[in-house]
Motif scaffolding. Structure first.
Motif, PDB file in Angstrom:
ATOM      1  N   CYS A  71       0.808  -1.215   0.000  1.00  0.00           N
ATOM      2  CA  CYS A  71       0.000   0.000   0.000  1.00  0.00           C
ATOM      3  C   CYS A  71       0.844   1.268   0.000  1.00  0.00           C
ATOM      4  O   CYS A  71       0.437   2.286  -0.568  1.00  0.00           O
ATOM      5  CB  CYS A  71      -0.932   0.003   1.213  1.00  0.00           C
ATOM      6  N   LEU A  72       2.024   1.221   0.632  1.00  0.00           N
ATOM      7  CA  LEU A  72       2.868   2.409   0.730  1.00  0.00           C
ATOM      8  C   LEU A  72       3.794   2.597  -0.460  1.00  0.00           C
ATOM      9  O   LEU A  72       4.156   3.730  -0.804  1.00  0.00           O
ATOM     10  CB  LEU A  72       3.715   2.364   2.012  1.00  0.00           C
ATOM     11  N   ILE A  73       4.200   1.509  -1.104  1.00  0.00           N
ATOM     12  CA  ILE A  73       5.221   1.624  -2.140  1.00  0.00           C
ATOM     13  C   ILE A  73       4.796   2.448  -3.361  1.00  0.00           C
ATOM     14  O   ILE A  73       5.656   3.095  -3.982  1.00  0.00           O
ATOM     15  CB  ILE A  73       5.746   0.230  -2.562  1.00  0.00           C
ATOM     16  N   PRO A  74       3.506   2.525  -3.742  1.00  0.00           N
ATOM     17  CA  PRO A  74       3.175   3.413  -4.862  1.00  0.00           C
ATOM     18  C   PRO A  74       3.537   4.868  -4.582  1.00  0.00           C
ATOM     19  O   PRO A  74       3.943   5.594  -5.499  1.00  0.00           O
ATOM     20  CB  PRO A  74       1.654   3.236  -5.016  1.00  0.00           C
ATOM     21  N   LEU A  75       3.396   5.293  -3.323  1.00  0.00           N
ATOM     22  CA  LEU A  75       3.752   6.668  -2.962  1.00  0.00           C
ATOM     23  C   LEU A  75       5.246   6.798  -2.702  1.00  0.00           C
ATOM     24  O   LEU A  75       5.861   7.817  -3.045  1.00  0.00           O
ATOM     25  CB  LEU A  75       2.972   7.108  -1.719  1.00  0.00           C
ATOM     26  N   ALA A  76       5.851   5.779  -2.079  1.00  0.00           N
ATOM     27  CA  ALA A  76       7.272   5.840  -1.744  1.00  0.00           C
ATOM     28  C   ALA A  76       8.152   5.864  -2.994  1.00  0.00           C
ATOM     29  O   ALA A  76       9.138   6.600  -3.063  1.00  0.00           O
ATOM     30  CB  ALA A  76       7.646   4.656  -0.855  1.00  0.00           C
ATOM     31  N   ALA A  77       7.803   5.057  -3.985  1.00  0.00           N
ATOM     32  CA  ALA A  77       8.618   5.006  -5.196  1.00  0.00           C
ATOM     33  C   ALA A  77       8.675   6.373  -5.866  1.00  0.00           C
ATOM     34  O   ALA A  77       9.754   6.851  -6.237  1.00  0.00           O
ATOM     35  CB  ALA A  77       8.053   3.957  -6.155  1.00  0.00           C
ATOM     36  N   VAL A  78       7.529   7.021  -6.000  1.00  0.00           N
ATOM     37  CA  VAL A  78       7.533   8.309  -6.695  1.00  0.00           C
ATOM     38  C   VAL A  78       8.140   9.414  -5.834  1.00  0.00           C
ATOM     39  O   VAL A  78       8.698  10.385  -6.363  1.00  0.00           O
ATOM     40  CB  VAL A  78       6.107   8.693  -7.157  1.00  0.00           C
ATOM     41  N   ARG A  79       8.061   9.294  -4.507  1.00  0.00           N
ATOM     42  CA  ARG A  79       8.733  10.278  -3.657  1.00  0.00           C
ATOM     43  C   ARG A  79      10.241  10.208  -3.880  1.00  0.00           C
ATOM     44  O   ARG A  79      10.938  11.226  -3.770  1.00  0.00           O
ATOM     45  CB  ARG A  79       8.397  10.051  -2.188  1.00  0.00           C
ATOM     46  N   ALA A  80      10.747   9.039  -4.223  1.00  0.00           N
ATOM     47  CA  ALA A  80      12.174   8.861  -4.497  1.00  0.00           C
ATOM     48  C   ALA A  80      12.527   9.175  -5.946  1.00  0.00           C
ATOM     49  O   ALA A  80      13.686   9.010  -6.348  1.00  0.00           O
ATOM     50  CB  ALA A  80      12.574   7.430  -4.160  1.00  0.00           C
ATOM     51  N   GLY A  81      11.548   9.600  -6.742  1.00  0.00           N
ATOM     52  CA  GLY A  81      11.809   9.867  -8.149  1.00  0.00           C
ATOM     53  C   GLY A  81      11.879   8.619  -9.000  1.00  0.00           C
ATOM     54  O   GLY A  81      12.432   8.627 -10.108  1.00  0.00           O
ATOM     55  N   LEU A  82      11.289   7.539  -8.498  1.00  0.00           N
ATOM     56  CA  LEU A  82      11.284   6.264  -9.209  1.00  0.00           C
ATOM     57  C   LEU A  82       9.928   6.021  -9.854  1.00  0.00           C
ATOM     58  O   LEU A  82       8.988   6.784  -9.661  1.00  0.00           O
ATOM     59  CB  LEU A  82      11.635   5.129  -8.234  1.00  0.00           C
ATOM     60  N   ILE A  83       9.831   4.943 -10.605  1.00  0.00           N
ATOM     61  CA  ILE A  83       8.587   4.590 -11.303  1.00  0.00           C
ATOM     62  C   ILE A  83       8.130   3.238 -10.787  1.00  0.00           C
ATOM     63  O   ILE A  83       8.875   2.254 -10.863  1.00  0.00           O
ATOM     64  CB  ILE A  83       8.818   4.544 -12.829  1.00  0.00           C
ATOM     65  N   HIS A  84       6.918   3.187 -10.251  1.00  0.00           N
ATOM     66  CA  HIS A  84       6.418   1.965  -9.632  1.00  0.00           C
ATOM     67  C   HIS A  84       5.787   1.040 -10.672  1.00  0.00           C
ATOM     68  O   HIS A  84       5.018   1.480 -11.535  1.00  0.00           O
ATOM     69  CB  HIS A  84       5.386   2.306  -8.550  1.00  0.00           C
ATOM     70  N   VAL A  85       6.096  -0.255 -10.561  1.00  0.00           N
ATOM     71  CA  VAL A  85       5.507  -1.286 -11.430  1.00  0.00           C
ATOM     72  C   VAL A  85       4.851  -2.326 -10.525  1.00  0.00           C
ATOM     73  O   VAL A  85       5.505  -3.255 -10.048  1.00  0.00           O
ATOM     74  CB  VAL A  85       6.578  -1.950 -12.314  1.00  0.00           C
ATOM     75  N   PRO A  86       3.542  -2.198 -10.238  1.00  0.00           N
ATOM     76  CA  PRO A  86       2.873  -3.198  -9.399  1.00  0.00           C
ATOM     77  C   PRO A  86       2.583  -4.458 -10.200  1.00  0.00           C
ATOM     78  O   PRO A  86       2.173  -4.394 -11.361  1.00  0.00           O
ATOM     79  CB  PRO A  86       1.582  -2.493  -8.992  1.00  0.00           C
ATOM     80  N   VAL A  87       2.806  -5.610  -9.574  1.00  0.00           N
ATOM     81  CA  VAL A  87       2.590  -6.898 -10.235  1.00  0.00           C
ATOM     82  C   VAL A  87       1.467  -7.635  -9.520  1.00  0.00           C
ATOM     83  O   VAL A  87       1.475  -7.753  -8.290  1.00  0.00           O
ATOM     84  CB  VAL A  87       3.878  -7.750 -10.225  1.00  0.00           C
TER      85      VAL A  87
END
Length: 510
Positions: A71-87
């Motif tokens: 639940c947190l990683i979609p927000l955490a990834a973009v806060r780090a300037g990354l791109i989230h890929v949920p599987v």
């Protein structure tokens, strides 16, 4: 014609601060995460993710059940300037390997069992970190990253389609796509800080992910749930005082057949549906089961998130309608030349405006097939999603689904929409679900096969056949009607039409 300004948006990780600091944001079992804890956890997880991949711009994949990390990683990834890929957690090793390779993910966060399932198929360039370590990071005392300053058009996530009609496509979503989608849904559902949303859909599914984002936009709490039986959903509604439940038609079929204590069913104030149309008989069953709940039928596609919803006040009189455009969406019904159809004239649904995704990841050919310039009459202009879905608009500007052009059955010189056959079959009241498709026939070109699931396992073959003879013209009559106890689903819970047709072909060959 003046082009409207795009509505303003913010970086998607700012959602972690939309609720009151001490208000609940996430409910997992007996553990309550407040918005203040959510924001702090997102910051710490973001810092850790950035350390793992070495710098911004990389893709980070997550493959897990609905844990706190998921639940947190979609927000955490973009806060780090990354791109989230949920599987999707229901996918198997080869499918996940394709997503990791196609996205170029540099990191996969998962558990050891799933990592073992990948085996040698995991791309060499993709490192793996265990979920347990990531969960410990969330609870650590470390200093987290501050709110991001991403631009609205910066890429935030790549969501892969289920791939039922070909290899999965990675749909590129920007911060603006996700923020405005959250704002739109929270607005028309009238979500507020007192609401409790049960998240039963996969977080890799745009509709499922929005359960988190729209709830947090409104300052409401989400209770993620991995359920095995409808009874699990009933218990979760009672446990958390759930007010809002999103589902797809197969789930609603199961839930209306479940035993609901009156007090538990009374908690629910709104039911939302996408991923397939609700039938009038199913709507009636939902209204009877959940008497205090408004029903929101919706239509969407991952390439533009959500397109339409039907206001609950119209559901009783227009149960088969897709409704009208959601906030921030412009929906046009167009002829092949881009001109607008007349009322009741079928045409292609074209979605324009700021909810339109950025195309398919590293796939210019398929992007060009679906993302094309908006019709000249569009208020927004720019690129639009040409859905491939045929719809019609009535005099009240309500939309109705007709079918997909590539799914049409061409029989005896006629073009037959499978949806029309299915809708009439379900309207008999004898079945809950139906799938129609064509099979090669030397005389007709294609004969119609209808696969159905009856209510409570009852197969009234003569009753259904008689109803279809009374309500469908001769050229639309199924050659074969087959009754099933269960029907296969794809990973997003939708009826898997390709698998159903393939099963039929295999049985025929045997």
């Amino acid at each position: 014609m003046t082009t409207p300004e795009k509505p303003s948006s913010r970086p998607i990780d700012h959602l972690a601060r939309c609720g009151g600091a001490d208000a609940p944001a996430l409910l997992i079992g007996d553990e309550v995460t407040t918005f203040a804890q959510l924001d702090a956890g997102v910051g710490r997880l973001a810092s850790w993710l950035l350390e793992q991949v070495g710098g911004p711009g990389e893709r980070v994949a997550s493959w897990s059940a609905k844990t706190r990390l998921a639940c947190l990683i979609p927000l955490a990834a973009v806060r780090a300037g990354l791109i989230h890929v949920p599987v999707n957690p229901l996918l198997k090793g080869p499918q996940v390997a394709h997503i990791l390779a196609d996205s170029g993910a540099k990191l996969l966060v998962t558990n050891s069992a799933r990592a073992d399932m990948l085996g040698d198929a995991r791309p060499v360039a993709c490192a793996v970190q265990d979920l347990k370590i990531a969960e410990e990071v969330i609870d650590s005392a470390g200093q987290g990253l501050p709110l991001s300053i991403a631009e609205p058009d910066d890429l935030a996530a790549i969501l892969y389609t289920s791939g039922s009609t070909g290899r999965p496509k990675g749909v590129m979503l920007s911060h603006a796509n996700l923020w405005l989608g959250a704002e739109s849904v929270a607005s028309y559902l009238r979500l507020n800080r007192d609401d409790r949303v049960l998240g039963v859909l996969p977080l890799s599914f745009d509709y499922g992910q929005n359960q988190l984002l729209s709830s947090w936009y409104a300052g409401a709490a989400v209770a993620p749930l991995d359920y095995l039986t409808p009874r699990d959903v009933v218990k979760a509604v009672a446990r958390h005082g759930i007010t809002t439940l999103a589902g797809v038609p197969p789930l609603w079929v199961q839930l209306v057949e479940a035993a609901w204590p009156a007090a538990t069913a009374a908690h629910l104030q709104r039911l939302t549906n996408s991923g397939g149309a609700l039938t009038p008989s199913l709507i009636d069953a939902m209204r009877a089961t959940f008497p205090n709940a408004d029903i929101y039928p919706m239509y969407g596609l991952t390439e533009a998130f959500r397109s339409t919803y039907l206001d609950p006040k119209y559901v009783a009189d227009h149960p088969t309608s897709m409704g009208r455009a959601i906030p921030h969406a412009e929906i046009l019904v167009c002829r092949a030349d881009g001109t607008i159809t007349a009322d009741e004239e079928p045409g292609e649904l074209v979605h324009c405006g700021p909810l339109v995704a950025k195309g398919y990841w590293r796939d210019d050919e398929r992007t060009a097939q679906r993302f094309k310039p908006a019709p000249r009459v569009s208020r927004y202009g720019g690129m639009a999603v040409w859905s491939g879905d045929t719809v019609r608009r009535d005099a009240n500007h309500l939309l109705y689904f007709v079918g997909r052009d590539d799914a049409m059955i061409k029989t005896a010189g006629n073009r037959v929409s499978p949806t029309e056959v299915e809708d009439v079959a379900v309207a008999s009241g004898l079945i809950y679900e139906a799938v129609a498709f064509g099979v090669a026939d030397p005389r007709l070109g294609a004969a119609i096969v209808l696969i159905v699931r009856g209510k409570s396992g009852v197969a009234d073959e003569e009753g259904l056949a008689g109803y279809l003879r009374q309500n469908l013209p001769n050229f639309m009559q199924p050659r074969v009607i087959q009754w099933r106890d269960t029907l296969p689903r794809n990973p997003n819970g939708k009826l898997d039409r390709v698998a159903i047709a393939a099963e039929w072909a295999h049985e025929g060959a045997a």
